[in-house]
Enzyme design. Structure first.
Site, PDB file in Angstrom:
ATOM      1  N   ASN A   8       0.837  -1.194   0.000  1.00 56.18           N
ATOM      2  CA  ASN A   8       0.000   0.000   0.000  1.00 56.18           C
ATOM      3  C   ASN A   8       0.877   1.251   0.000  1.00 56.18           C
ATOM      4  O   ASN A   8       2.041   1.180   0.372  1.00 56.18           O
ATOM      5  CB  ASN A   8      -0.913  -0.009   1.235  1.00 56.18           C
ATOM      6  N   CYS A  16      -4.789  -7.372  -3.760  1.00 56.33           N
ATOM      7  CA  CYS A  16      -5.315  -7.122  -2.414  1.00 56.33           C
ATOM      8  C   CYS A  16      -6.281  -8.249  -2.077  1.00 56.33           C
ATOM      9  O   CYS A  16      -6.694  -9.017  -2.958  1.00 56.33           O
ATOM     10  CB  CYS A  16      -6.009  -5.762  -2.384  1.00 56.33           C
ATOM     11  N   HIS A  17      -6.676  -8.351  -0.815  1.00 61.45           N
ATOM     12  CA  HIS A  17      -7.600  -9.427  -0.428  1.00 61.45           C
ATOM     13  C   HIS A  17      -8.926  -8.893   0.125  1.00 61.45           C
ATOM     14  O   HIS A  17      -9.703  -9.646   0.695  1.00 61.45           O
ATOM     15  CB  HIS A  17      -6.942 -10.344   0.621  1.00 61.45           C
ATOM     16  N   HIS A  62      -9.787  -0.724  -2.110  1.00 59.06           N
ATOM     17  CA  HIS A  62     -10.336  -0.324  -0.815  1.00 59.06           C
ATOM     18  C   HIS A  62     -11.619   0.492  -0.945  1.00 59.06           C
ATOM     19  O   HIS A  62     -12.182   0.910   0.067  1.00 59.06           O
ATOM     20  CB  HIS A  62      -9.308   0.424   0.039  1.00 59.06           C
ATOM     21  N   TYR A  99     -12.073   6.913   4.274  1.00 64.00           N
ATOM     22  CA  TYR A  99     -12.103   7.304   2.864  1.00 64.00           C
ATOM     23  C   TYR A  99     -13.256   8.231   2.552  1.00 64.00           C
ATOM     24  O   TYR A  99     -13.378   8.725   1.428  1.00 64.00           O
ATOM     25  CB  TYR A  99     -12.226   6.074   1.958  1.00 64.00           C
TER      26      TYR A  99
END
Length: 488
Positions: A149, A170-171, A201, A258
């Site tokens: 990241n 990413c997971h 994300h 975010y």
């Protein structure tokens, strides 16, 4: 099959071991060479000892090397995996601590927001060094798999400026799907089919099917609100589901930073988060968790080494994308996943230069993305706000333009909800000065930043945040693990 995989930042011990054992679950990969590289000789030797134990116990011909010489590790590599954290936990602590002085309360701070943007400034020059080495000494056409990241910024820089064949991994999608399958009562995640698309994300489950039956918003909201655990841990995430109509991949804590609405006032933060685990919104939660994990590993290393002497079980292969991508590319066994790549028509209502996370299929011909996806308007609007911040952040990291960096931070949704322009300008000066050793592109800007800080009259406060917890000692961690075992 015999080829070379280089892992940069291999001192991330737990994650490196997971990737290693996942890859060795593929029978054709027994003869692969793993080249580990890291800045820390000590961490390298610890992870090499663990992987050597895995190889020895399973009687494999796999070769494992470790070196602090990155170019030597990359030489002849077909695949390069990055899981680096430039600046380590020391710089990360500043990513959380300094914004708090200006009222910006982050849970993770590694994607956007003030912490994530500065993290990107540290990472991008190093990512470009990786790309230069890959082009010069790796196998021609080598593929760069970035796990580090801020995912979108790192991948953006590697593709646009590094000119290397890069995919970001990413997971979050997998973890979100696990939750949805559970609340809907699926016996396993294989019963759930989904299309998830957006940016890393901030990816959205825009189509859900359980055993072929389409799942609508009302049913999903009811299922989450009825769940005894997630109804408390994911309050913010459920609220976004109600308002946007689709579920987000990201955890309660990640998603909260975010958006400009949920962490703007201390009383609002405590209303929307859950303190049962760091990932649900705790102030600096991931920093605390990472610090405890490092301390635990360093103290309990003999235990980790002993536990490595176990058979590799393909049934326990994780859902991390890397091993599945390599298997598909090398054997032509098709794999479907969600990957971070340049948009170029994949999502119709996001900017074409952005790094998006969306469904794709992998086979011997490469990663083949599904195109023509259109996000719900609210999801697209939220993503675009972050993309604009990411774009400015990448350009600032490349140019070393501190004024552009300040504009990137100013336009961050949470920062803009909390701080004034004057506060943002001072905060960025303070962060650049504090992290100067990892920010070579800003070397010429540091003296003037120091001068401005010496004359500033903007008030700050020493604030731990709305929901901060102390780092637990090894003794406290041992007691907790013992209690969990006894409970089971």
């Amino acid at each position: 099959m015999s080829f070379k995989i280089a892992i940069i930042g291999a001192g991330s011990v737990g994650f490196t071991k997971k990737l290693f054992t996942d890859i060795l679950c593929v029978p054709e990969f027994r003869d692969v060479e793993f080249a580990l590289t890291d800045l820390s000789e000590r961490n390298l030797q610890m992870i090499k000892s663990i992987l050597d134990r895995v190889v020895e116990f399973n009687r494999l011909p796999t070769k494992v090397t470790a070196t602090t010489d990155r170019r030597a590790a990359l030489e002849g590599a077909r695949y390069i995996i990055s899981c680096v954290r430039v600046g380590g936990l020391e710089a990360y602590a500043d990513d959380i601590r300094i914004p708090l002085k200006y009222g910006i309360d982050q849970c993770v701070g590694d994607t956007i927001c003030a912490g994530g943007i500065l993290y990107g400034q540290r990472n991008i020059p190093v990512i470009l060094d990786f790309c230069k080495d890959i082009l010069e000494v790796a196998e021609p056409g080598a593929k760069f798999l970035n796990y580090a990241n801020p995912m979108a910024m790192n991948t953006w820089a590697a593709i646009e400026y590094g000119r290397v064949d890069t995919v970001g991994l990413c997971h979050g999608v997998q973890h979100g799907a696990d939750q949805i399958a559970e609340v809907l009562g699926a016996k396993s995640r294989t019963e759930l089919d989904y299309v998830c698309s957006g940016i890393n994300h901030q990816t959205w489950f825009i189509d859900l099917r359980l055993n072929g039956r389409k799942i609508g918003q009302d049913e999903l909201v009811a299922a989450f609100e009825a769940h005894p655990v997630y109804s408390q841990q994911e309050k913010l995430r459920i609220d976004v589901l109600k308002r946007f109509g689709v579920y987000s991949t990201e955890s309660n804590g990640h998603l909260s930073e975010y958006l400009p609405w949920y962490r703007k006032r201390p009383d609002e933060i405590t209303r929307w988060i859950d303190m049962s685990d760091w990932i649900h919104g705790e102030t600096g939660g991931y920093l605390r968790y990472s610090t405890e994990t490092r301390n635990w590993f360093e103290t309990e290393f003999p235990q980790f080494l002993e536990s490595a002497a176990r058979p590799i079980d393909p049934a326990k292969r994780s859902n991390e994308h890397a091993s599945h991508i390599l298997e598909a590319l090398e054997t032509n066994r098709v794999y479907r996943g969600h990957f971070n790549v340049k948009n170029n028509g994949i999502i119709t209502n996001l900017p074409q230069d952005a790094i998006v996370e969306s469904p794709g299929f992998v086979d011997r011909f490469g990663i083949n993305m599904a195109s023509g996806i259109t996000l719900p308007e609210a999801c697209a609007a939220t993503c675009i706000s972050s993309i604009n911040v990411q774009r400015m952040s990448v350009h600032a990291a490349i140019s070393g333009d501190i004024d552009l960096l300040k504009l990137a931070v100013l336009h961050d949704p949470l920062v803009g909800a909390v701080s004034t322009p004057e506060e943002v300008w001072q905060m960025v000066d303070e962060m650049v000065v504090a992290q100067a050793r990892w920010l070579p592109q800003y070397a010429d800007a540091v003296p003037a930043a120091k001068e401005r800080l010496s004359k500033s009259r903007i008030k700050t406060r020493e604030w731990a945040g709305a929901a901060r917890r102390d780092v637990r000692s090894i003794e406290e961690l041992r007691a907790e693990k013992t209690a969990l075992k006894q409970a089971v």
